[in-house]
Design an enzyme around this catalytic site. Structure first.
Site, PDB file in Angstrom:
ATOM      1  N   ILE A  34     -32.511  24.990  78.825  1.00  0.00           N
ATOM      2  CA  ILE A  34     -32.235  23.622  77.687  1.00  0.00           C
ATOM      3  C   ILE A  34     -33.741  23.514  78.099  1.00  0.00           C
ATOM      4  O   ILE A  34     -35.110  23.058  78.905  1.00  0.00           O
ATOM      5  CB  ILE A  34     -32.193  22.615  79.210  1.00  0.00           C
ATOM      6  CG1 ILE A  34     -30.475  22.764  79.188  1.00  0.00           C
ATOM      7  CG2 ILE A  34     -32.518  20.876  78.415  1.00  0.00           C
ATOM      8  CD1 ILE A  34     -29.628  21.569  79.422  1.00  0.00           C
ATOM      9  N   PRO A  35     -34.192  23.825  76.652  1.00  0.00           N
ATOM     10  CA  PRO A  35     -36.453  23.534  76.873  1.00  0.00           C
ATOM     11  C   PRO A  35     -36.788  22.943  76.936  1.00  0.00           C
ATOM     12  O   PRO A  35     -37.443  22.530  75.789  1.00  0.00           O
ATOM     13  CB  PRO A  35     -35.928  24.965  75.667  1.00  0.00           C
ATOM     14  CG  PRO A  35     -34.686  23.835  74.383  1.00  0.00           C
ATOM     15  CD  PRO A  35     -33.592  23.962  75.198  1.00  0.00           C
ATOM     16  N   CYS A  36     -36.705  22.418  77.681  1.00  0.00           N
ATOM     17  CA  CYS A  36     -37.794  20.618  78.198  1.00  0.00           C
ATOM     18  C   CYS A  36     -39.410  21.216  78.198  1.00  0.00           C
ATOM     19  O   CYS A  36     -39.728  20.455  77.292  1.00  0.00           O
ATOM     20  CB  CYS A  36     -37.840  20.184  78.839  1.00  0.00           C
ATOM     21  SG  CYS A  36     -38.001  21.159  80.530  1.00  0.00           S
ATOM     22  N   HIS A  37     -39.316  22.465  77.318  1.00  0.00           N
ATOM     23  CA  HIS A  37     -41.402  23.145  77.921  1.00  0.00           C
ATOM     24  C   HIS A  37     -40.715  22.871  76.227  1.00  0.00           C
ATOM     25  O   HIS A  37     -42.669  23.142  75.674  1.00  0.00           O
ATOM     26  CB  HIS A  37     -41.229  24.259  78.201  1.00  0.00           C
ATOM     27  CG  HIS A  37     -40.348  25.531  77.006  1.00  0.00           C
ATOM     28  ND1 HIS A  37     -39.333  25.892  77.919  1.00  0.00           N
ATOM     29  CD2 HIS A  37     -40.865  25.871  75.882  1.00  0.00           C
ATOM     30  CE1 HIS A  37     -38.635  26.751  77.033  1.00  0.00           C
ATOM     31  NE2 HIS A  37     -39.520  26.497  75.890  1.00  0.00           N
TER      32      HIS A  37
END
Length: 369
Positions: free
Chosen positions: A316-319
């Site tokens: 889950i690419p919160c970056h």
């Protein structure tokens, strides 16, 4: 711009500070010694006028520089410490053994060196990990129908009271009650930018975080409370799957993540996390853009809160969320990792001139209902 090549002066500052932000993306070459180093090399720093910077190892070698013997830049970034690998192999071979410092010495390894290496990488010593693995095996033995006495002896405890005390402290319940508990399994996954802890049940991944994340202990306690079960060292199939997908990702292949994820979070948080998963690799966007994409333009702060509550890093690419002004913002795994991941993805997809603006992408939900 976020992805403009830093100036040589900026790279020199990073070299002096041993900044890991560009680890693997730039190398420092020292004219006076003829060697090239990682930007995180612990060796004495050269003068600015004697230092050049290259984007690839090949360029360093072609320019006549040889690799540094201290930081060993020719080794694969993040390559596992052979000593750590050896101890894990020994633990895998004898998970029920009550490991001691004497056992570590018998393998020809200095216990203090091993303790420092494991603390640095995993936040706990080898002996602590071995104890968790042993107790996890005992818990699984109980769930399979074995007697408390058999589980106690398998775990290496001569004292029944000592075994009961250890199980109660670790799992919050007496040994006999473990048969009724759901047991999640946790294991370490090595990556080029540090080890990650993965926790899963038989069907879905519950947590994937960098080992040094300060909030990790609290997240594990929260997960234990939420599921009402214990967490033992070991593996369920989703951990093997996410490890394989991470290996592909770090190798530079954009195949996405298909591992099934457990359905934690509020309905709003889950909407945000699915929106994050719809952002392609190589694209960065803002909290406000995600809020607008959800038709909730006044919910920027709530989107930021949901982003921070994410406990499945990378998949889950919160970056991929940055500030409205294009700057990097907070990241639980460390800002240097955020920059590293964004730069890695930029290179992964090539020079496509990707936009940093949010767009509407088709979302395929991988969150368990």
């Amino acid at each position: 711009m976020l992805f403009e090549r830093p100036s040589d002066d900026a790279l020199y500052d990073a070299l002096v500070a041993r900044d890991a932000s560009y680890e693997g993306f730039a190398w420092a070459a020292v004219k006076t010694t003829g060697i090239f180093c990682r930007l995180t090399c612990p060796a004495r720093k050269p003068k600015r006028e004697n230092t050049s910077f290259f984007e690839t190892i090949a360029e360093c070698l072609e320019a006549g520089f040889r690799p540094c013997s201290r930081c060993r830049p020719m080794l694969k970034l993040g390559e596992a410490d052979p000593m750590v690998t050896r101890l894990f192999s020994a633990l895998d071979a004898e998970p029920f053994r009550r490991w001691s410092e004497e056992d570590v010495v018998s393998l020809g390894i200095d216990p203090s060196t091993a303790r420092r290496a494991f603390k640095r990488q995993f936040g706990m010593s080898f002996l602590e990990i071995a104890k968790l693995r042993r107790m996890g095996k005992a818990a699984e033995t109980l769930k399979e129908g074995a007697s408390v006495l058999d589980a106690q002896l398998d775990a290496g405890y001569e004292s029944g009271s000592g075994f009961r005390s250890a199980v109660t402290k670790l799992f919050g319940t007496a040994p006999a009650s473990l048969r009724e508990k759901t047991l999640l399994r946790a294991d370490w996954i090595e990556t080029p930018i540090g080890p990650m802890m993965a926790i899963a049940d038989q069907h879905a991944l519950h947590l994937l975080e960098f080992a040094e994340r300060k909030a990790l202990p609290a997240e594990i306690r929260k997960l234990r409370t939420f599921t009402g079960g214990g967490i033992v060292m070991g593996r369920h199939p989703p951990i093997d799957q996410i490890e394989a997908e991470l290996r592909t990702y770090f190798a530079g292949e954009d195949l996405g993540f298909r591992t099934r994820l457990a359905g934690h979070g509020s309905p709003f948080q889950r909407r945000v996390w699915e929106a994050l998963r719809a952002i392609p690799a190589g694209v960065s966007t803002t909290y406000g853009a995600v809020a607008c994409g959800l038709n909730l333009p006044s919910s920027t702060r709530a989107v930021a809160g949901a982003n921070g509550a994410n406990q499945i890093a990378i998949a889950i690419p919160c970056h991929r969320l940055i500030g409205a002004d294009g700057s990097l913002t907070g990241y639980g795994g460390g800002l240097w990792r955020k920059r590293w991941l964004l730069e890695h993805e930029r290179r992964m997809v090539g020079q496509r001139g990707v936009s940093t603006h949010h767009a509407q992408y088709k979302v395929t939900s991988m969150l368990a209902p």
